[in-house]
Design a protein around this motif. Structure first.
Motif, PDB file in Angstrom:
ATOM      1  N   THR A 151       0.845  -1.191   0.000  1.00 14.20           N
ATOM      2  CA  THR A 151       0.000   0.000   0.000  1.00 14.20           C
ATOM      3  C   THR A 151       0.882   1.243   0.000  1.00 14.20           C
ATOM      4  O   THR A 151       2.005   1.246   0.511  1.00 14.20           O
ATOM      5  N   ALA A 152       0.330   2.301  -0.577  1.00 16.98           N
ATOM      6  CA  ALA A 152       1.058   3.572  -0.630  1.00 16.98           C
ATOM      7  C   ALA A 152       1.416   4.018   0.782  1.00 16.98           C
ATOM      8  O   ALA A 152       2.479   4.597   1.021  1.00 16.98           O
ATOM      9  N   PHE A 153       0.557   3.722   1.715  1.00 20.96           N
ATOM     10  CA  PHE A 153       0.786   4.136   3.100  1.00 20.96           C
ATOM     11  C   PHE A 153       2.065   3.518   3.654  1.00 20.96           C
ATOM     12  O   PHE A 153       2.900   4.204   4.253  1.00 20.96           O
ATOM     13  N   ASN A 154       2.232   2.220   3.443  1.00 21.06           N
ATOM     14  CA  ASN A 154       3.429   1.538   3.942  1.00 21.06           C
ATOM     15  C   ASN A 154       4.697   2.050   3.280  1.00 21.06           C
ATOM     16  O   ASN A 154       5.735   2.198   3.928  1.00 21.06           O
ATOM     17  N   ILE A 155       4.617   2.295   2.007  1.00 19.62           N
ATOM     18  CA  ILE A 155       5.788   2.793   1.276  1.00 19.62           C
ATOM     19  C   ILE A 155       6.198   4.158   1.822  1.00 19.62           C
ATOM     20  O   ILE A 155       7.369   4.405   2.110  1.00 19.62           O
ATOM     21  N   ARG A 156       5.234   5.014   2.018  1.00 20.06           N
ATOM     22  CA  ARG A 156       5.524   6.349   2.559  1.00 20.06           C
ATOM     23  C   ARG A 156       6.135   6.249   3.966  1.00 20.06           C
ATOM     24  O   ARG A 156       7.136   6.896   4.284  1.00 20.06           O
ATOM     25  N   ARG A 157       5.557   5.406   4.785  1.00 22.49           N
ATOM     26  CA  ARG A 157       6.033   5.246   6.159  1.00 22.49           C
ATOM     27  C   ARG A 157       7.490   4.766   6.169  1.00 22.49           C
ATOM     28  O   ARG A 157       8.328   5.267   6.918  1.00 22.49           O
ATOM     29  N   ARG A 158       7.795   3.806   5.299  1.00 25.46           N
ATOM     30  CA  ARG A 158       9.164   3.272   5.272  1.00 25.46           C
ATOM     31  C   ARG A 158      10.161   4.316   4.778  1.00 25.46           C
ATOM     32  O   ARG A 158      11.276   4.411   5.283  1.00 25.46           O
ATOM     33  N   ILE A 159       9.772   5.079   3.769  1.00 24.35           N
ATOM     34  CA  ILE A 159      10.677   6.113   3.246  1.00 24.35           C
ATOM     35  C   ILE A 159      10.951   7.158   4.330  1.00 24.35           C
ATOM     36  O   ILE A 159      12.098   7.568   4.539  1.00 24.35           O
ATOM     37  N   GLU A 160       9.908   7.549   5.045  1.00 25.81           N
ATOM     38  CA  GLU A 160      10.093   8.547   6.109  1.00 25.81           C
ATOM     39  C   GLU A 160      11.028   8.012   7.188  1.00 25.81           C
ATOM     40  O   GLU A 160      11.853   8.741   7.735  1.00 25.81           O
ATOM     41  N   GLN A 161      10.905   6.726   7.475  1.00 26.10           N
ATOM     42  CA  GLN A 161      11.770   6.081   8.468  1.00 26.10           C
ATOM     43  C   GLN A 161      13.249   6.131   8.041  1.00 26.10           C
ATOM     44  O   GLN A 161      14.112   6.543   8.806  1.00 26.10           O
ATOM     45  N   VAL A 162      13.518   5.712   6.799  1.00 22.69           N
ATOM     46  CA  VAL A 162      14.913   5.728   6.316  1.00 22.69           C
ATOM     47  C   VAL A 162      15.454   7.148   6.271  1.00 22.69           C
ATOM     48  O   VAL A 162      16.605   7.400   6.633  1.00 22.69           O
ATOM     49  N   ARG A 163      14.633   8.066   5.811  1.00 23.33           N
ATOM     50  CA  ARG A 163      15.075   9.470   5.703  1.00 23.33           C
ATOM     51  C   ARG A 163      15.595   9.978   7.046  1.00 23.33           C
ATOM     52  O   ARG A 163      16.558  10.720   7.113  1.00 23.33           O
ATOM     53  N   LYS A 164      14.939   9.539   8.118  1.00 23.22           N
ATOM     54  CA  LYS A 164      15.350   9.970   9.455  1.00 23.22           C
ATOM     55  C   LYS A 164      16.704   9.388   9.853  1.00 23.22           C
ATOM     56  O   LYS A 164      17.384   9.923  10.713  1.00 23.22           O
ATOM     57  N   GLU A 165      17.060   8.266   9.243  1.00 24.59           N
ATOM     58  CA  GLU A 165      18.270   7.551   9.671  1.00 24.59           C
ATOM     59  C   GLU A 165      19.520   7.943   8.903  1.00 24.59           C
ATOM     60  O   GLU A 165      20.618   7.532   9.257  1.00 24.59           O
ATOM     61  N   ILE A 166      19.370   8.691   7.824  1.00 15.27           N
ATOM     62  CA  ILE A 166      20.548   9.037   7.028  1.00 15.27           C
ATOM     63  C   ILE A 166      20.666  10.552   6.896  1.00 15.27           C
ATOM     64  O   ILE A 166      19.658  11.255   6.928  1.00 15.27           O
ATOM     65  N   PRO A 167      21.907  11.047   6.742  1.00 15.19           N
ATOM     66  CA  PRO A 167      22.098  12.500   6.624  1.00 15.19           C
ATOM     67  C   PRO A 167      21.369  13.066   5.407  1.00 15.19           C
ATOM     68  O   PRO A 167      21.122  12.344   4.432  1.00 15.19           O
ATOM     69  N   GLU A 168      21.063  14.338   5.490  1.00 14.78           N
ATOM     70  CA  GLU A 168      20.256  14.977   4.457  1.00 14.78           C
ATOM     71  C   GLU A 168      20.882  14.926   3.064  1.00 14.78           C
ATOM     72  O   GLU A 168      20.183  14.848   2.065  1.00 14.78           O
ATOM     73  N   HIS A 169      22.229  14.993   3.012  1.00 12.66           N
ATOM     74  CA  HIS A 169      22.874  15.057   1.695  1.00 12.66           C
ATOM     75  C   HIS A 169      22.858  13.704   0.966  1.00 12.66           C
ATOM     76  O   HIS A 169      23.207  13.633  -0.208  1.00 12.66           O
TER      77      HIS A 169
END
Ligand SMILES: *Cc1c(COP(=O)(O)O)cnc(C)c1O
Length: 223
Positions: A3-21
């Motif tokens: 589901t789109a919801f799960n994909i979004r949730r996972r991307i937000e999770q990874v984004r938090k774990e890696i530097p912005e660049h």
């Protein structure tokens, strides 16, 4: 299908774990157009395909403003289609392929950034340039009209333990810096593409600024 919801949730999770660049590339093999659209709407700007045929069936129909990278081995007889479809070739894994791509790019008058794929584990059955040959290929590329070198990509040996990958990422980073030091013309070393779902944290620690994630954002592959 995810589901789109799960994909979004996972991307937000990874984004938090890696530097912005550090950019995330969605590895889209076997995924549906809906999955890729969901990832795009959740903010991903880069997507990768392994096969020209799969890319042909997805990229033109999706009509999203994303950058498409070829990340799988390219057969030379498909080079023309690859040049038409992709914005970057990350899997430049031989001199012969480089010559063919330059020729196809010149026919279509299309400039193409490429990454040299490094066989950092020096595995016999793996594609990629041996680390010792990287500088030579970089030098050759610096004299071409249509291809230009934008960095390096590596897979590294596949194992369960991400720590095992660290020395291969280190080696790729070393080669990256060595090529940078040469200051070749027509060369802009800016992308270091390393790390997949199980190894991206180690890769980022070793200098990756592009991680290629499939399973982690789209879920387990069905095939
Ligand atoms: C499939 C693939 C990935 C992503 O693999 P996951 O383990 O699903 O994250 C990254 N790079 C390449 C070249 C791939 O083929």
């Amino acid at each position: 299908m995810e589901t789109a919801f799960n994909i979004r949730r996972r991307i937000e999770q990874v984004r938090k774990e890696i530097p912005e660049h550090v950019e995330i590339l969605g590895a889209a093999k076997t995924r549906s157009m809906e999955d890729v659209r969901a990832a795009y709407e959740a903010g991903l700007k880069y997507f990768g395909h392994n096969y020209v045929q799969e890319a042909q069936a997805m990229i033109p129909g999706l009509e999203i403003d994303a950058k498409w990278h070829l990340i799988g081995h390219l057969q030379r007889n498909k080079a023309r289609f690859a040049v038409e479809l992709f914005d970057m070739v990350e899997s430049l894994d031989s001199m012969r392929l480089a010559r063919e791509l330059e020729k196809r790019c010149s026919e279509l008058e299309k400039k193409m950034p490429v990454l040299i794929e490094v066989n950092s584990g020096r595995e016999e059955n793996k594609t990629g340039i041996m680390p010792e040959e990287g500088v030579l290929l970089a030098e050759w590329l610096s004299g071409q009209k249509y291809l230009h070198l934008a960095g390096l990509m590596t897979m590294g040996p596949l194992t369960g333990d991400p720590e095992f990958a660290r020395p291969f990422y280190k080696e790729t980073r070393r080669l990256f810096e060595e090529i940078e030091r040469q200051k070749f013309p027509n060369t802009d070393m800016k992308v270091l593409s390393m790390g997949m779902s199980n190894s991206y944290k180690v890769a980022v620690e070793e200098g990756a600024n592009l991680v290629r994630l499939g399973t982690l954002i789209f879920g387990p592959r069905e095939t």
